[in-house]
Scaffold this active site. Structure first.
Site, PDB file in Angstrom:
ATOM      1  N   GLY A 109      76.868  64.396  55.160  1.00 49.12           N
ATOM      2  CA  GLY A 109      76.454  63.015  54.929  1.00 49.12           C
ATOM      3  C   GLY A 109      76.148  62.275  56.231  1.00 49.12           C
ATOM      4  O   GLY A 109      75.370  61.317  56.233  1.00 49.12           O
ATOM      5  N   GLU A 112      72.663  63.195  57.039  1.00 44.41           N
ATOM      6  CA  GLU A 112      71.812  62.545  56.032  1.00 44.41           C
ATOM      7  C   GLU A 112      71.682  61.047  56.303  1.00 44.41           C
ATOM      8  O   GLU A 112      70.616  60.460  56.140  1.00 44.41           O
ATOM      9  CB  GLU A 112      72.391  62.812  54.638  1.00 44.41           C
TER      10      GLU A 112
END
Ligand code: HXC
Length: 258
Positions: A109, A112
């Site tokens: 994450g 991302e």
């Protein structure tokens, strides 16, 4: 506003947002992702802010979603709350430019989150990865989609399938990051880039961001038409008159965002 997991500083019309969970290498828990999307939305609304820099610590931009928080969730839990989906989408809709200044780990994450920003400046010690496969899951907020568009299928498959980390130099070669700078210079370089953007007409800054993002969301023909119409629209602004007059008069342009 006081936040628990991020620090927001405003300097020269730039919002510098630091992820701040050092005990967990800035792992993204629900508090952090909610506070971050709120702070970014607030910065987007604040007329005194013209560009945003998002960073972590020297050791970690963010080591991914918080595994401790996630580990006991069921399918129904993550489906129902759409884990981090609404917040990352909200970050993707911010209209002001966001520069990710990445030092250390940007994993899962974290990688991302960096990719949903407008561009990434990496410190020499940066390491990018999508190691979710080691946890028995796959990337959930862009690691198979944005990464593939940025670095191509071969490297995206390699990273998502093996979970290996990509060093800053490889990330720059692959087109994931715009530049690599010495680690101690990361924040000064990112702030200098943000100040450069802050000098421009905010109308054209928004138009550039919208237009480049179109390239990832539509066909070439549609994207070119969108760009052309946006270019034409700039001729309705005072800043176009000022920018071109300033060039011809050999002086600095004074943009007024009109
Ligand atoms: C929770 C984390 C964490 C994470 C690190 N920590 N990453 N806690 N979630 N993602 C915690 C560790 O448990 C440890 O806490 C402390 O941070 C320091 O980490 P260490 O592992 O001791 O540091 P180091 O040996 O230097 O290794 C660094 C590392 C490693 C290589 C980054 O921590 C690591 O592999 N982290 C997990 C990376 C990962 O798998 N990310 C993807 C997550 S899934 P204690 O209390 O023990 O000191 C994901 C899905 C996104 O991101 C999709 C969402 C929808």
């Amino acid at each position: 506003m006081a936040y628990e997991t991020i620090i927001v500083e405003i300097e020269d019309e730039i919002a510098l947002i630091r992820l701040n969970r050092p005990e967990a290498l800035n792992a993204l828990n629900s508090t952090l992702i909610t506070e971050l999307s709120e702070a970014l939305t607030e910065a987007d609304r604040n007329d005194k802010i013209r560009c945003i820099v998002l960073t972590g610590s020297e050791k970690a931009f963010a080591a991914g979603a918080d595994i401790k928080e996630m580990s006991q969730k069921s399918f129904v839990d993550v489906y129902d709350e759409d884990l981090f989906g609404p917040q990352i989408d909200a970050i993707g809709r911010i209209r002001k430019p966001i520069i990710a200044a990445v030092s250390g780990y940007a994993l899962g994450g974290g990688c991302e989150l960096a990719m949903v920003c407008d561009f990434i400046i990496a410190a020499e010690n940066a390491k990018f990865g999508q190691p979710e496969i080691n946890l028995g899951v796959i990337a959930g907020i862009g690691g198979t989609q944005r990464l593939t568009r940025f670095v191509g299928k071969a490297k995206a498959m390699d990273m998502n399938l093996t979970g290996r980390f990509m060093e800053a130099t490889e990330a720059e070669r692959a087109g994931l990051v715009s530049r690599v700078v010495p680690t101690p210079k990361l924040i000064p370089e990112a702030m200098a880039a943000a100040r450069k953007i802050a000098e421009k007409s905010q109308l054209t800054v928004k138009a550039v961001k919208e237009s480049v993002n179109r390239a990832y969301e539509t066909t070439l023909r549609e994207g070119l038409l969108f760009e052309r119409r946006s270019f034409h629209a700039m001729f309705a602004t005072e800043d176009q008159k000022e920018g071109m007059a300033a060039f011809l008069e050999k002086r600095e342009a004074q943009f007024r965002d009109r």
